[in-house]
Design a protein around this motif. Structure first.
Motif: not given
Lengths: 170, 171
Positions: B6-23
């Motif tokens: 399963p995804p690590t904390d870091q992978q989740l954080e990277v995905a959240a940052r990417r979504l935030g930047a796109a928004l």
């Protein structure tokens, strides 16, 4: 009450897990049905509560009211309270509990959390880490406690979640 | 897509940052409707400092009644298709989008396990959805085989990535 520890990370996964299990036992013992209103914890509390597989027996869900507009529209927090004394206050934590019990008619216990996780402050002089945690039983007097956590952002969220879990299990 | 762990904390954080930047780039606001993830998506999204600029909040609709009352998911839809279905995932995403008045709604509904599975709806079955304003929801079906926490994490990552694709889609 103020917790003045300044380790960067806040409570451990183990501490949080223990608190979640204690709350689950307390809710099962009283046939309690829980709902949560989370501002600064952003969903962490619900995430932790649903880490135990029996969570659906005692957890209904909740509202993540990250923006003030959601506090007003979804939870009926009066706009006047958002203006003064502000979203991070005893009054708003209490209003969040009221709104939650209205929105979740099956809930017997409500938890609210509102605070400043950081790193930015609110701009009105309230310190980063300032957090109000509220707990109410339906038909009972709400209890709200004030905390000032001194961790990093994630640690402040974790400390707020732990405080909420412990207050609700009392 | 099933991966080994399963995804690590870091992978989740990277995905959240990417979504935030796109928004941020589109000046869009986001709201979330979570069932089996229980608030994990909101937690990960708000792990990013400054996320209040684009994240309004969400509903944790763990109980089916909460899906109906808080999100406006029709009871008949839940009866006909079950809470873990394409139809309910789509209705949760459009429901939270419209109730919160935001540009993008995301949703997760599934069976995190270890209990609660059936032949038709096995443990690990999860639907994630993202709905842009004025469009029907995009829905993905996932079948995880991690433990409860792993299934929640994998679902959170999947919906963050789906939501990011919806924001980045210029169409």
């Amino acid at each position: 009450m103020s917790i003045g520890t300044s380790s960067g990370t806040g409570p451990s996964d183990e501490e949080l897990g223990d608190a979640v299990r204690r709350l689950a036992v307390a809710l099962q013992a009283t046939d309690g049905q829980l709902a949560v209103a989370e501002s600064c914890t952003g969903g962490l509390l619900g995430h932790l509560i649903t880490d135990v597989s029996e969570a659906s027996d005692h957890f209904l869900g909740g509202v993540i009211c990250y923006s003030n507009a959601v506090k007003e529209r979804l939870l009926g927090v009066p706009h006047a309270l958002i203006d003064e004394p502000g979203p991070v206050s005893t009054e708003v934590a209490t209003a969040m509990l009221d709104g939650l019990l209205d929105r979740f008619p099956a809930a017997t216990v409500a938890i609210s959390v509102t605070g400043l996780a950081g790193p930015q402050g609110s701009g009105d002089g309230k310190p980063v880490g300032l957090t109000y945690v509220g707990v109410a039983q339906r038909g009972g007097e709400p209890r709200v406690q004030r905390f000032v956590f001194e961790h990093e952002r994630d640690g402040n969220k974790r400390a707020a979640a732990l405080a909420a879990l412990e207050m609700a299990a009392e | 897509m099933q991966v080994a762990s399963p995804p690590t904390d870091q992978q989740l954080e990277v995905a959240a940052r990417r979504l935030g930047a796109a928004l941020r780039q589109r000046r869009w606001r986001l709201a979330s409707a979570e069932s089996c993830t229980g608030g994990l998506v909101g937690h990960v999204v708000t792990g990013v400092a400054g996320s209040s600029d684009y994240y309004a909040g969400g509903v944790i609709s763990y109980d089916n009644r909460a899906k109906e009352v808080q999100l406006g998911v029709p009871a008949e839809l839940i009866e006909a298709h079950g809470a873990v279905s394409v139809q309910v995932a789509a209705a949760m995403a459009t429901g939270v989008r419209d109730r919160f008045g935001v540009d993008l709604g995301l949703s997760v509904t599934g069976v995190a396990g270890p209990g609660g599975g059936s032949d038709q709806k096995p443990v690990g079955l999860v639907y994630v959805a993202a709905a842009r304003r004025g469009r029907p929801a995009a829905v993905h079906r996932e079948q995880w085989s991690f433990d409860r926490d792993g299934n929640k994490r994998a679902s959170a990552l999947s919906v963050l990535e789906l939501a990011t694709r919806e924001v980045e889609d210029e169409g």
